[in-house]
Design a protein around this motif. Structure first.
Motif, PDB file in Angstrom:
ATOM      1  N   THR A 203       1.509  -5.872 -10.203  1.00 38.90           N
ATOM      2  CA  THR A 203       2.600  -4.980 -10.592  1.00 38.90           C
ATOM      3  C   THR A 203       3.648  -4.811  -9.486  1.00 38.90           C
ATOM      4  O   THR A 203       3.330  -4.853  -8.301  1.00 38.90           O
ATOM      5  N   PHE A 204       4.904  -4.610  -9.905  1.00 38.44           N
ATOM      6  CA  PHE A 204       5.929  -4.154  -8.952  1.00 38.44           C
ATOM      7  C   PHE A 204       6.633  -2.932  -9.540  1.00 38.44           C
ATOM      8  O   PHE A 204       7.775  -2.627  -9.254  1.00 38.44           O
ATOM      9  N   TYR A 205       5.901  -2.221 -10.371  1.00 40.05           N
ATOM     10  CA  TYR A 205       6.347  -1.017 -11.070  1.00 40.05           C
ATOM     11  C   TYR A 205       5.947   0.192 -10.220  1.00 40.05           C
ATOM     12  O   TYR A 205       5.004   0.105  -9.442  1.00 40.05           O
ATOM     13  N   GLY A 206       6.646   1.313 -10.370  1.00 39.91           N
ATOM     14  CA  GLY A 206       6.263   2.525  -9.620  1.00 39.91           C
ATOM     15  C   GLY A 206       5.020   3.164 -10.224  1.00 39.91           C
ATOM     16  O   GLY A 206       5.118   4.041 -11.073  1.00 39.91           O
ATOM     17  N   GLU A 207       3.842   2.731  -9.786  1.00 41.98           N
ATOM     18  CA  GLU A 207       2.574   3.177 -10.377  1.00 41.98           C
ATOM     19  C   GLU A 207       2.143   4.541  -9.833  1.00 41.98           C
ATOM     20  O   GLU A 207       2.533   4.922  -8.734  1.00 41.98           O
ATOM     21  N   GLY A 208       1.274   5.226 -10.607  1.00 43.38           N
ATOM     22  CA  GLY A 208       0.575   6.401 -10.083  1.00 43.38           C
ATOM     23  C   GLY A 208      -0.657   5.867  -9.369  1.00 43.38           C
ATOM     24  O   GLY A 208      -0.604   5.489  -8.206  1.00 43.38           O
ATOM     25  N   VAL A 209      -1.804   5.854 -10.064  1.00 45.78           N
ATOM     26  CA  VAL A 209      -2.935   5.005  -9.682  1.00 45.78           C
ATOM     27  C   VAL A 209      -3.296   4.279 -10.968  1.00 45.78           C
ATOM     28  O   VAL A 209      -3.700   4.929 -11.937  1.00 45.78           O
ATOM     29  N   PRO A 210      -3.112   2.955 -11.036  1.00 45.31           N
ATOM     30  CA  PRO A 210      -3.337   2.259 -12.311  1.00 45.31           C
ATOM     31  C   PRO A 210      -4.777   2.444 -12.792  1.00 45.31           C
ATOM     32  O   PRO A 210      -5.726   2.139 -12.071  1.00 45.31           O
ATOM     33  N   ARG A 211      -4.916   2.944 -13.995  1.00 44.89           N
ATOM     34  CA  ARG A 211      -6.233   3.257 -14.553  1.00 44.89           C
ATOM     35  C   ARG A 211      -7.130   2.019 -14.617  1.00 44.89           C
ATOM     36  O   ARG A 211      -8.332   2.090 -14.343  1.00 44.89           O
ATOM     37  N   ILE A 212      -6.550   0.873 -14.979  1.00 40.42           N
ATOM     38  CA  ILE A 212      -7.343  -0.340 -15.107  1.00 40.42           C
ATOM     39  C   ILE A 212      -8.048  -0.683 -13.785  1.00 40.42           C
ATOM     40  O   ILE A 212      -9.163  -1.210 -13.779  1.00 40.42           O
ATOM     41  N   LEU A 213      -7.411  -0.367 -12.654  1.00 40.55           N
ATOM     42  CA  LEU A 213      -8.021  -0.686 -11.360  1.00 40.55           C
ATOM     43  C   LEU A 213      -9.208   0.240 -11.068  1.00 40.55           C
ATOM     44  O   LEU A 213     -10.201  -0.174 -10.471  1.00 40.55           O
ATOM     45  N   ILE A 214      -9.102   1.495 -11.506  1.00 42.31           N
ATOM     46  CA  ILE A 214     -10.232   2.425 -11.334  1.00 42.31           C
ATOM     47  C   ILE A 214     -11.388   1.968 -12.228  1.00 42.31           C
ATOM     48  O   ILE A 214     -12.550   1.927 -11.809  1.00 42.31           O
ATOM     49  N   GLU A 215     -11.051   1.593 -13.477  1.00 36.41           N
ATOM     50  CA  GLU A 215     -12.084   1.123 -14.412  1.00 36.41           C
ATOM     51  C   GLU A 215     -12.771  -0.132 -13.871  1.00 36.41           C
ATOM     52  O   GLU A 215     -13.999  -0.259 -13.925  1.00 36.41           O
ATOM     53  N   ALA A 216     -11.969  -1.054 -13.340  1.00 32.59           N
ATOM     54  CA  ALA A 216     -12.510  -2.312 -12.806  1.00 32.59           C
ATOM     55  C   ALA A 216     -13.473  -2.035 -11.656  1.00 32.59           C
ATOM     56  O   ALA A 216     -14.581  -2.577 -11.604  1.00 32.59           O
ATOM     57  N   ALA A 217     -13.048  -1.176 -10.728  1.00 33.99           N
ATOM     58  CA  ALA A 217     -13.890  -0.854  -9.573  1.00 33.99           C
ATOM     59  C   ALA A 217     -15.190  -0.185 -10.029  1.00 33.99           C
ATOM     60  O   ALA A 217     -16.267  -0.480  -9.515  1.00 33.99           O
ATOM     61  N   SER A 218     -15.084   0.688 -11.025  1.00 31.46           N
ATOM     62  CA  SER A 218     -16.263   1.389 -11.527  1.00 31.46           C
ATOM     63  C   SER A 218     -17.277   0.412 -12.137  1.00 31.46           C
ATOM     64  O   SER A 218     -18.488   0.604 -12.030  1.00 31.46           O
ATOM     65  N   CYS A 219     -16.766  -0.660 -12.760  1.00 25.17           N
ATOM     66  CA  CYS A 219     -17.633  -1.680 -13.380  1.00 25.17           C
ATOM     67  C   CYS A 219     -18.036  -2.773 -12.382  1.00 25.17           C
ATOM     68  O   CYS A 219     -18.548  -3.823 -12.783  1.00 25.17           O
TER      69      CYS A 219
ATOM     70  N   GLU B 276     -19.936 -14.856  -4.490  1.00 29.88           N
ATOM     71  CA  GLU B 276     -20.621 -13.916  -3.588  1.00 29.88           C
ATOM     72  C   GLU B 276     -19.670 -12.834  -3.062  1.00 29.88           C
ATOM     73  O   GLU B 276     -20.028 -11.668  -2.949  1.00 29.88           O
ATOM     74  N   ILE B 277     -18.445 -13.274  -2.735  1.00 31.76           N
ATOM     75  CA  ILE B 277     -17.430 -12.297  -2.270  1.00 31.76           C
ATOM     76  C   ILE B 277     -17.124 -11.308  -3.403  1.00 31.76           C
ATOM     77  O   ILE B 277     -17.029 -10.097  -3.190  1.00 31.76           O
ATOM     78  N   ARG B 278     -16.983 -11.835  -4.630  1.00 33.96           N
ATOM     79  CA  ARG B 278     -16.694 -10.963  -5.783  1.00 33.96           C
ATOM     80  C   ARG B 278     -17.785  -9.904  -5.933  1.00 33.96           C
ATOM     81  O   ARG B 278     -17.496  -8.723  -6.167  1.00 33.96           O
ATOM     82  N   LYS B 279     -19.023 -10.342  -5.804  1.00 35.41           N
ATOM     83  CA  LYS B 279     -20.159  -9.438  -5.993  1.00 35.41           C
ATOM     84  C   LYS B 279     -20.147  -8.329  -4.937  1.00 35.41           C
ATOM     85  O   LYS B 279     -20.315  -7.142  -5.254  1.00 35.41           O
ATOM     86  N   ARG B 280     -19.896  -8.732  -3.685  1.00 35.57           N
ATOM     87  CA  ARG B 280     -19.864  -7.748  -2.590  1.00 35.57           C
ATOM     88  C   ARG B 280     -18.724  -6.744  -2.805  1.00 35.57           C
ATOM     89  O   ARG B 280     -18.890  -5.530  -2.631  1.00 35.57           O
ATOM     90  N   MET B 281     -17.557  -7.266  -3.207  1.00 30.48           N
ATOM     91  CA  MET B 281     -16.403  -6.391  -3.441  1.00 30.48           C
ATOM     92  C   MET B 281     -16.667  -5.424  -4.595  1.00 30.48           C
ATOM     93  O   MET B 281     -16.280  -4.254  -4.543  1.00 30.48           O
ATOM     94  N   GLY B 282     -17.317  -5.942  -5.636  1.00 30.74           N
ATOM     95  CA  GLY B 282     -17.636  -5.095  -6.783  1.00 30.74           C
ATOM     96  C   GLY B 282     -18.468  -3.887  -6.391  1.00 30.74           C
ATOM     97  O   GLY B 282     -18.194  -2.752  -6.788  1.00 30.74           O
ATOM     98  N   LYS B 283     -19.469  -4.123  -5.554  1.00 31.17           N
ATOM     99  CA  LYS B 283     -20.360  -3.027  -5.104  1.00 31.17           C
ATOM    100  C   LYS B 283     -19.561  -1.967  -4.321  1.00 31.17           C
ATOM    101  O   LYS B 283     -19.761  -0.770  -4.487  1.00 31.17           O
ATOM    102  N   GLN B 284     -18.648  -2.436  -3.463  1.00 26.21           N
ATOM    103  CA  GLN B 284     -17.816  -1.510  -2.682  1.00 26.21           C
ATOM    104  C   GLN B 284     -16.918  -0.676  -3.599  1.00 26.21           C
ATOM    105  O   GLN B 284     -16.732   0.516  -3.384  1.00 26.21           O
ATOM    106  N   GLY B 285     -16.354  -1.339  -4.601  1.00 25.49           N
ATOM    107  CA  GLY B 285     -15.459  -0.652  -5.542  1.00 25.49           C
ATOM    108  C   GLY B 285     -16.157   0.492  -6.250  1.00 25.49           C
ATOM    109  O   GLY B 285     -15.605   1.592  -6.399  1.00 25.49           O
TER     110      GLY B 285
END
Length: 383
Positions: free
Chosen positions: A287-303, A348-357
């Protein structure tokens, strides 16, 4: 001062019904469950939504707001209509959400004198857009925000990220004592639960957002073409709301053309996000839009999904570079392609990042936290 013998009356003023359902329903339900009487004033586009809102116990009011129009005369009509609606409801607290409702409620305060909150859900196209019309309107919007600033006003301005809050204070659009940060809409971690990635030779990259050019889908398409020419194997799934009432909407013809070319898989509007995220390996939002906190990114991190997003306010609140995802400069197709390539090739990097999210969401972005912070602001204004 609110009469303690009767339930407090709250009004949410918001531009459109589907946006309310997506981002604000849980907070409004919590307000209802706290014993308040809750009215919704908004542009109503979907009779099914109005039925379900009414069944929850909200009182719905149609407000004819033209979200696309920058015509001040039409806006004057919308302003008068909103004033009449609010006067007839006689609220104890008004909560306005998104730019036009914010401006209107700020001006109506001169006549109504009711405590209010303005939610700045990102600075939107007015502050981030590069077109001539947005450049012309930006100083007017700034002036109108300044016009609603008064010493005797009992109000709070709520920001979704700390950078927007700092910008508004530093440019004199609001005072620091009234500015509060509540991080996004939050998600329910029990609904957006971790699901192990499917093992695949063609990782699924998910783009799920309102289909505006400013959300960066055009850049993603360019990056995808580059990566495929390098022989990388992956799938891009695109889901989201086509919002024709805004000036920079991507039309369905374009999406279908990309789909026919095989650049993307166009899924349409998808209601079951946890299911969609379970099938994805990577989530992207260039995105290059003036975002708040994009909900999809919170959902992605949660999953527990690794994220590629742009290094912009709002995205930076949820994506920590190298920890739960990768941040790239906005409008930089080459950097976007490189970040995606890194995650496509490294499960492997994806998996590690997912856990942090997941840890970040549990600590800072749970729906319960957002609801309790919002309700305590309401309490302050009522007292």
């Amino acid at each position: 001062m609110h009469n303690l013998n009767k339930p407090p009356v709250f009004v949410y003023v918001i531009n459109v019904d589907w946006y309310f359902e997506l981002h604000w329903l849980q907070r409004a339900l919590a307000t209802l469950n706290s014993g308040a009487e809750v009215h919704l004033v908004m542009g109503m586009t979907d009779p099914r939504l109005i039925d379900s809102f009414s069944q929850y116990g909200f009182t719905c009011h149609q407000w004819n707001i033209d979200r696309k129009s920058l015509n001040p005369l039409f806006n004057l009509q919308g302003l008068i209509e909103l004033y009449r609606l609010l006067k007839s409801i006689s609220p104890d607290v008004i909560h306005a959400i998104t730019i036009k409702p914010n401006i209107y409620v700020g001006l109506i305060f001169y006549l109504l004198k009711v405590p209010y909150l303005l939610s700045i859900t990102g600075t939107g196209i007015i502050f981030s857009g590069k077109s001539l019309s947005t450049k012309l309107i930006k100083p007017i919007i700034r002036l109108l925000y300044k016009a609603s600033k008064r010493k005797d006003v009992n109000r709070r301005i709520v920001f979704e990220n700390s950078e927007d809050r700092a910008y508004f204070i530093n440019t004199g659009l609001c005072d620091s004592h009234e500015a509060v940060t509540i991080l996004g809409a939050g998600v329910n971690p029990d609904v957006y639960e971790p699901v192990a990635e499917r093992e695949t030779d063609a990782p699924v990259i998910l783009f799920a957002a309102r289909l505006l050019w400013d959300k960066g889908l055009g850049d993603l398409v360019e990056a995808a073409k580059r990566l495929r020419s390098q022989g990388l194997n992956f799938v891009i799934q695109v889901a989201g709301i086509i919002d024709n009432s805004t000036v920079n909407a991507i039309d369905e013809q374009t999406l279908k053309a990309w789909s026919r070319e095989g650049v993307i898989q166009w899924l349409g509007t998808e209601k079951n996000m946890p299911n969609l995220l379970a099938q994805a390996n990577i989530v992207v939002l260039p995105t290059f839009y003036g975002e708040g906190v994009p909900r999809i990114l919170i959902e992605a991190a949660s999953c527990e999904r690794a994220i590629v997003a742009t290094d912009m306010p709002g995205c930076r609140e949820i994506v920590k570079h190298g920890s739960n995802g990768l941040l790239v400069p906005a409008r930089n197709v080459e950097a976007l392609a490189q970040a995606l390539a890194q995650l496509i090739q490294n499960p492997e990097i994806r998996k590690r990042m997912g856990k942090q999210g997941r840890k970040i969401v549990e600590r800072d972005f749970s729906e319960q936290q957002v609801i309790s912070e919002t309700l305590s602001l309401y309490k302050e204004l009522l007292s």
